[in-house]
Design a protein around this motif. Structure first.
Motif, PDB file in Angstrom:
ATOM      1  N   ILE A 527      81.687  24.117 -45.636  1.00 22.41           N
ATOM      2  CA  ILE A 527      80.501  23.518 -46.254  1.00 22.41           C
ATOM      3  C   ILE A 527      79.290  24.420 -46.068  1.00 22.41           C
ATOM      4  N   LEU A 528      79.127  24.984 -44.887  1.00 22.56           N
ATOM      5  CA  LEU A 528      77.996  25.873 -44.627  1.00 22.56           C
ATOM      6  C   LEU A 528      78.035  27.104 -45.540  1.00 22.56           C
ATOM      7  N   ILE A 529      79.215  27.655 -45.731  1.00 25.22           N
ATOM      8  CA  ILE A 529      79.355  28.822 -46.622  1.00 25.22           C
ATOM      9  C   ILE A 529      78.946  28.445 -48.038  1.00 25.22           C
ATOM     10  N   GLY A 530      79.477  27.329 -48.526  1.00 25.02           N
ATOM     11  CA  GLY A 530      79.156  26.903 -49.882  1.00 25.02           C
ATOM     12  C   GLY A 530      77.679  26.622 -50.064  1.00 25.02           C
ATOM     13  N   ASN A 531      77.071  25.940 -49.108  1.00 23.62           N
ATOM     14  CA  ASN A 531      75.637  25.636 -49.207  1.00 23.62           C
ATOM     15  C   ASN A 531      74.788  26.905 -49.195  1.00 23.62           C
ATOM     16  N   TRP A 532      75.186  27.869 -48.354  1.00 18.41           N
ATOM     17  CA  TRP A 532      74.422  29.115 -48.281  1.00 18.41           C
ATOM     18  C   TRP A 532      74.499  29.885 -49.592  1.00 18.41           C
ATOM     19  N   MET A 533      75.673  29.873 -50.192  1.00 18.61           N
ATOM     20  CA  MET A 533      75.872  30.645 -51.415  1.00 18.61           C
ATOM     21  C   MET A 533      75.203  30.023 -52.631  1.00 18.61           C
ATOM     22  N   LYS A 534      74.665  28.807 -52.492  1.00 20.54           N
ATOM     23  CA  LYS A 534      73.904  28.206 -53.584  1.00 20.54           C
ATOM     24  C   LYS A 534      72.650  29.034 -53.886  1.00 20.54           C
ATOM     25  N   THR A 535      72.068  29.566 -52.823  1.00 20.33           N
ATOM     26  CA  THR A 535      70.778  30.253 -52.974  1.00 20.33           C
ATOM     27  C   THR A 535      70.829  31.723 -52.586  1.00 20.33           C
ATOM     28  N   HIS A 536      72.005  32.199 -52.228  1.00 20.24           N
ATOM     29  CA  HIS A 536      72.124  33.594 -51.832  1.00 20.24           C
ATOM     30  C   HIS A 536      73.336  34.212 -52.526  1.00 20.24           C
ATOM     31  N   SER A 537      73.214  35.465 -52.839  1.00 15.21           N
ATOM     32  CA  SER A 537      74.309  36.136 -53.538  1.00 15.21           C
ATOM     33  C   SER A 537      75.166  36.998 -52.629  1.00 15.21           C
ATOM     34  N   ASN A 538      74.659  37.323 -51.464  1.00 15.04           N
ATOM     35  CA  ASN A 538      75.365  38.230 -50.557  1.00 15.04           C
ATOM     36  C   ASN A 538      75.982  37.438 -49.409  1.00 15.04           C
ATOM     37  N   PRO A 539      77.288  37.301 -49.369  1.00 15.31           N
ATOM     38  CA  PRO A 539      77.933  36.518 -48.301  1.00 15.31           C
ATOM     39  C   PRO A 539      77.749  37.121 -46.908  1.00 15.31           C
TER      40      PRO A 539
END
Length: 602
Positions: A527-539
């Motif tokens: 969930i944290l990964i998915g939420n972060w990638m909502k607003t960021h493009s670089n994993p």
């Protein structure tokens, strides 16, 4: 050797039935024995005996409950049932033989016992019914002996006059099985009008005996004629019970009128009938879904968490009760937040099933509340389950849980009252005596690894029942009351995930810093990964400690979902076990507009 086999082959087949019954209940269906034992509480004492014997069928009920208490150890219970079925079949054949049945029809004598076995596929059939059938068969045999050793009607009439009220009061409505046999036996022996008149008098006398008892007992007539303690639900008499009673009454007469024919085809037909009833009939009568739930509850009772997980892997749990038990098992293995989405989830119901007023479903839910520290709710659910037992019996298992809750809450007077009752039982008396000693020592209670921990976990500022409409707030209260309550944290986080409330998830997630984790649990990472990638493009900019495997799987899932939300690959491992599969694809996931929103983001 051949002579020995020829002489004892009937005994060998009867023994085979007993062993088959034993193996059936000792292994695949041992959970049913625990189920039967936990919904009654046999007590040694004069008062308990008088309470049982004061009703028709009381002795059979008392004997049955005495034997059922041994189901606490399944191998003992299975052995008891094996002996009961062995005796039923042997007595059925002995009575048939005394009526004139030829030895070639011996195999058919297994039919009544197999029909009873099928009937016992209903988990609410009580052992009392089988015990009373044994008594009815015994009195049938004695009636034949009386007829064989006396002439005229006086001895038979006296036997019926004395035995009917005795059999009725001690063994219940199976007196009708006994008198039904007597009627058919008399009609077969002497086909005369005078004998028909005597038989009618016997039947009428039996019916009137039961009718007269209704003036002194507060029971409806249908229960007196159908048996008070044969079936757990008092308002219902199953058709198969009536069928079984009729079959035991008429079977000896039917086999006695069958002709003597030495034909191989008849032996094959007999074997086929036994095989069909014995395997397919019994198998069909045990509802798999119902017994799955019984087995899940049995595993919870024995704290066999590993077996629960294995069982759910073999066949996914798909009801609120079974899903909640799987989640409980994961929490007890401290794997809930890691493996939550490896198993089928049906929303918050999979953590806390809605309360239903029955004796089964509240039991594992009570166990969940108890282990979380929701002591008042645990006691309420245990109490409601016990009060919902249809035939108004008590439960050793549920009484123990009520006592646990009273001790944790410091209500020692109430706990002592229940413990005094358990002292009169066989398998709970030692436990009760130990707890009575503990009540005198407050330090011992606080030092107890279970009581001490749950006293620390429970809500202490206010004495209230938790609200199932605001369960996340209730879990939050537990957690803030004691930050060592790891189970409360995992249930809180899982609750928000299963409710699809990601805003609250992000609000509660930081509380995990106070829990002794050596890594961020897998479901939380996803969930944290998915939420972060909502607003960021670089994993690589993700500020959380996530492992590379979880990161890659989640990113691949998002990529596949963006290209084709209906891709069949999304339903394969490892994507089907990703938290976002639950959020975006499963029927328990987000609403359509939320799915569209997530699709646009990714």
């Amino acid at each position: 050797m051949k002579k020995l086999i020829s002489k004892y082959w009937t005994w060998a087949l009867s023994l085979l039935l007993g062993v088959s019954v034993y193996l059936f209940w000792a292994y695949p269906y041992k959970s049913v024995l625990s189920y039967q034992e936990q919904y009654q509480l046999f007590l040694f004492g004069e008062d308990y005996f008088l309470e049982r014997i004061s009703l028709p069928g009381g002795l059979a009920d008392y004997i049955a409950e005495f034997l059922t208490q041994f189901y606490y150890i399944p191998v003992f219970g299975a052995a008891i049932l094996g002996v009961v079925f062995f005796c039923l079949q042997r007595l059925t054949w002995v009575v048939s033989r005394r009526c004139g049945a030829d030895i070639q029809w011996f195999r058919l004598s297994f039919v009544p016992a197999l029909i009873l076995w099928m009937y016992m596929g209903d988990e609410n059939v009580l052992l009392c019914f089988a015990i009373s059938l044994l008594a009815a068969l015994e009195f049938m045999l004695h009636y034949i002996i009386v007829c064989d050793h006396t002439k005229g009607y006086a001895a038979k009439a006296l036997y019926i006059l004395l035995c009917v009220p005795l059999v009725y009061w001690l063994f219940g409505a199976n007196v009708l099985t006994f008198i039904g046999f007597v009627a058919f036996y008399e009609l077969k022996r002497e086909k005369s009008l005078s004998n028909l008149s005597l038989t009618s008098q016997f039947v009428l006398y039996t019916l009137l005996t039961i009718l007269v008892s209704s003036y002194y007992l507060q029971y409806p007539l249908f229960r007196l004629y159908g048996g008070i303690n044969y079936y757990r639900y008092p308002a219902y008499i199953p058709f198969l019970q009536i069928t079984t009673m009729v079959l035991f009454a008429v079977f000896p007469i039917l086999t006695s009128v069958l002709p003597k024919m030495k034909m191989r085809i008849l032996e094959i037909t007999e074997i086929a009938i036994i095989a069909v009833l014995g395997f397919y009939g019994v198998k069909a009568s045990f509802n798999p879904q119902k017994y799955d739930l019984i087995e899940y509850d049995y595993l919870v009772r024995g704290e066999q968490w590993n077996k629960i997980i294995i069982k759910a892997k073999q066949k996914p749990a798909d009801t609120p009760m079974s899903v909640s038990i799987v989640n409980l098992a994961l929490s007890q293995r401290e794997e809930l937040a890691d493996r939550l989405f490896e198993f089928y989830q049906n929303g918050a119901e999979g953590l806390f099933p809605s309360f239903t007023r029955d004796m089964v479903s509240p039991v594992p839910t009570s166990e969940i509340f108890y282990r979380l520290g929701m002591i008042n709710d645990a006691e309420r659910y245990a109490f409601e389950a016990q009060e919902a037992i249809p035939n108004y019996r008590k439960s050793g298992r549920l009484t123990k849980r009520i006592i646990d809750c009273e001790i944790i809450n410091g209500n020692y007077g109430v706990a002592r009252k229940h413990l005094k009752r358990l002292q009169k039982s066989m398998y709970y008396d030692t436990w009760a005596e130990n707890r009575l000693v503990m009540l005198k020592d407050e330090k011992a209670i606080n030092a107890d690894p279970v009581y001490g921990k749950l006293r620390a976990f429970r809500e202490k500022k206010q004495d209230f029942l938790f609200s199932d409409q605001e369960m996340d707030q209730m879990l939050g209260l537990l957690l803030t009351g004691n930050m060592e309550n790891k189970m409360a944290y995992e249930y809180l986080i899982s609750y928000e995930l299963l409710q699809k409330d990601l805003d609250r998830f992000m609000e509660y997630y930081p509380l995990g810093q106070y829990i002794s984790y050596n890594h961020i649990p897998k479901a939380i990472q996803e969930i944290l990964i998915g939420n972060w990638m909502k607003t960021h493009s670089n994993p690589s900019s993700i500020p959380y400690s996530v492992d590379s495997s979880t990161l890659n799987t989640t990113l691949n899932f998002m990529s596949l979902y963006t290209k084709n939300p209906n891709s069949p690959d999304l339903n394969l491992v490892p994507y089907v076990n990703n938290a976002w599969h639950y959020m975006l694809i499963s029927n328990s996931g987000m609403e359509k507009k939320e799915k569209e929103k997530m699709k646009d983001i990714y």
